[in-house]
Scaffold this active site. Sequence first.
Site, mmCIF file in Angstrom:
data_model
loop_
_atom_site.group_PDB
_atom_site.id
_atom_site.type_symbol
_atom_site.label_atom_id
_atom_site.label_comp_id
_atom_site.label_asym_id
_atom_site.label_seq_id
_atom_site.Cartn_x
_atom_site.Cartn_y
_atom_site.Cartn_z
ATOM 1 N N HIS A 65 -7.557 -5.779 -0.236
ATOM 2 C CA HIS A 65 -6.312 -5.036 -0.025
ATOM 3 C C HIS A 65 -5.615 -5.580 1.230
ATOM 4 O O HIS A 65 -6.093 -5.364 2.341
ATOM 5 C CB HIS A 65 -6.740 -3.575 0.178
ATOM 6 C CG HIS A 65 -5.634 -2.602 0.294
ATOM 7 N ND1 HIS A 65 -4.860 -2.225 -0.771
ATOM 8 C CD2 HIS A 65 -5.177 -1.889 1.358
ATOM 9 C CE1 HIS A 65 -3.980 -1.319 -0.383
ATOM 10 N NE2 HIS A 65 -4.150 -1.104 0.912
ATOM 11 N N SER B 275 0.822 -1.204 0.000
ATOM 12 C CA SER B 275 0.000 0.000 0.000
ATOM 13 C C SER B 275 0.861 1.261 0.000
ATOM 14 O O SER B 275 1.732 1.387 -0.854
ATOM 15 C CB SER B 275 -0.942 -0.069 1.203
ATOM 16 O OG SER B 275 -2.101 0.657 0.944
ATOM 17 N N LYS C 181 4.244 2.036 -2.375
ATOM 18 C CA LYS C 181 4.707 3.224 -3.108
ATOM 19 C C LYS C 181 6.152 3.483 -2.656
ATOM 20 O O LYS C 181 7.032 3.823 -3.446
ATOM 21 C CB LYS C 181 3.836 4.446 -2.779
ATOM 22 C CG LYS C 181 2.309 4.211 -2.899
ATOM 23 C CD LYS C 181 1.508 5.466 -2.576
ATOM 24 C CE LYS C 181 0.091 5.249 -2.001
ATOM 25 N NZ LYS C 181 -0.849 4.489 -2.743
ATOM 26 N N TRP D 247 -9.845 0.391 -5.431
ATOM 27 C CA TRP D 247 -9.285 1.704 -5.087
ATOM 28 C C TRP D 247 -7.865 1.845 -5.657
ATOM 29 O O TRP D 247 -7.441 2.914 -6.062
ATOM 30 C CB TRP D 247 -9.294 1.821 -3.569
ATOM 31 C CG TRP D 247 -8.868 3.118 -2.965
ATOM 32 C CD1 TRP D 247 -7.864 3.303 -2.055
ATOM 33 C CD2 TRP D 247 -9.459 4.419 -3.151
ATOM 34 N NE1 TRP D 247 -7.789 4.617 -1.679
ATOM 35 C CE2 TRP D 247 -8.753 5.326 -2.337
ATOM 36 C CE3 TRP D 247 -10.508 4.895 -3.943
ATOM 37 C CZ2 TRP D 247 -9.057 6.689 -2.290
ATOM 38 C CZ3 TRP D 247 -10.811 6.251 -3.891
ATOM 39 C CH2 TRP D 247 -10.085 7.128 -3.067
HETATM 40 C C1 GCU Z 1 -5.353 4.926 1.590
HETATM 41 C C2 GCU Z 1 -4.735 5.662 0.425
HETATM 42 C C3 GCU Z 1 -3.934 4.722 -0.455
HETATM 43 C C4 GCU Z 1 -2.930 3.945 0.370
HETATM 44 C C5 GCU Z 1 -3.643 3.263 1.515
HETATM 45 C C6 GCU Z 1 -2.699 2.592 2.536
HETATM 46 O O1 GCU Z 1 -6.341 4.042 1.137
HETATM 47 O O2 GCU Z 1 -5.769 6.290 -0.275
HETATM 48 O O3 GCU Z 1 -3.225 5.449 -1.446
HETATM 49 O O4 GCU Z 1 -2.254 3.019 -0.436
HETATM 50 O O5 GCU Z 1 -4.351 4.223 2.279
HETATM 51 O O6 GCU Z 1 -1.528 2.865 2.555
HETATM 52 O O7 GCU Z 1 -3.204 1.847 3.357
#
Ligand code: GCU
Length: 426
Positions: A407, A266, A270, A357
Site C-alpha cells: 500500500h 488511500s 476515496k 486490506w
Molecule cells: C486505514 C483505513 C483505510 C484507509 C487507510 C489510509 O487503513 O482502514 O480505509 O484507506 O487507512 O488512508 O491510509
Amino acid sequence: MQINSVFGFSVCVLVVWLPSSAVSEDQFNYDESLVPRYELPDPLTTNDGLSVNSAEVWRSVRRQEILRLFEQHVFGRLPRINVRLRVRTHERREIMDHSAIREQQTVYLTDDDTGPSIDVLIYTPTKSAGPIPAFLGLNFSGNHTVDADPAVRLPKSWVRRNPRMKTISNHASELSRGLQAGRWDVGQIVSRGYGLVTAYYGDIDPDFDDGFQNGIHQLDPENGTARADDAGGSISAWAWGLSRILDTLETHSQIDGQRVAVFGHSRLGKTSLWAGATDERFRLVISNNSGCGGAALSRRRYGETVKRINTAFPHWFCRKHWEYNDKETSLPIDHHQLLALMAPRPVYVASAQDDRWADPYGEMLSLYHAGPVYALFGKSGLRSSGQVEIGKPVLTDVGYHERAGKHDVTPYDWTQYLNFADRHLK
Ligand code: GCU
C-alpha cells in the site's frame, strides 16, 4: 446483475466471526472463496426501474440519482459554504537545476487572514509552450513532507502524532521534512510536461472525530444545528477543498484549469473519487489504493468492511452510512457506480498486490462493472473481469494496474498515470 463467488458463502455465517475495530486487520476475510454471493445494483436502471439507454438520459436522470444516493447513504453532501477565495503567493522560484518552478501559495477562505486557509505547493516545468495539464492531490502530513527544502512552509494546522513522521505532538515537526517525498515523483511529472499541485488535507479538515468543529467546518452555516443524516463527513470536506483549489488553478498563469487530474492515495483516493464525482471540472480522476469506501466493492466484504471503516473512522462518511454495518447488501448503491459517475471522463484505478486490506480484485471488478456506463458514451471500459496480470497496466478509456508491493504510491504508479494522462490530457 448476479455475481457469484467461486463458492458462495452465506452472509449469516460471516457475521459470526466479523470482528470489531479493535481486532487486527489479519482477522478479516482474505479468502476469495469466502466472498459472499452478491448482486450489484445496476447503474443503468433508474430508481423507478426504467432502463437507461442513452448518454442523455444518463446525464439528466440516472447520474443525478446515483450522485444523490452517494450523498444520502455514503459520503454525505459537500458542505454548503460560500467563500470568496484570496490567494497570496509566498514563493516562486526555480528549483531542480532551473528545470522546474516551485510556488507556495496560501488560499484564504475568508476575508480575514486568521480564518481557515489552505497552503498550496505547486510545481511546473520552467519551459512550457502554453498552459499545461496538472495533477492535483492532497497529502497526508504537510507540504514540507513532500519537499525537504527548509523553505517549504510547515503546516500550522493539527497533524497526527506519528513516530514515522517524527512528530511527538500535534504540531508539524522540522524532522519530518521530505519524509513522504517518495510518494510525489516531482521530477518525473515535471519532466513529462505536467504540473503538480498539492496541499495538506488537515488544512481543510483535521483527520479526527471532533464533531465537525474545526477546519472548514467553522464556516459551515449548518454547524451548531442538529446534524442531518446526509451531512457530509471529512471525505466530503476534503473533496470540497480540492474543488476550491481547482477554482484557484482556473486562473493560474501556467496551468490549464480545464485539464486538471485529481489524484489521491488511500483515504485520499476515496476523496479524489468523491471530488471527481461531485465536480465534473476534474478532467481525469485517479484512485491509488483507495479500497473500502473508495474503488472497492463493499458487498465483497474482502479485507476492510463497512462496519470496520465506520467504527475506526466515524467522521469520514455520513451518519446514514453507519446503518450499513454488516448490511452491505442493503446499500442502494455499490462503488462501481461511484466510478461510473466519472463517465465519460477517464478514470484510473490502481491497486497493490500486498494491499489485501483494500481488496485489489474488488477494486478492479468495480471498474469493470462501471463499463456499461462508459459504453453509453461509445467509450471502452475494462474488457474482462478476469484478474489483471501484476505489473501489466490496462489502458482504454479507463485505466487499471495492480503493482507488486505494498500500500503506497511509487514512481511506477506515477509512470502509469502519466502514460494515461498523455492519452487523455495532451
Ligand atoms: C486505514 C483505513 C483505510 C484507509 C487507510 C489510509 O487503513 O482502514 O480505509 O484507506 O487507512 O488512508 O491510509
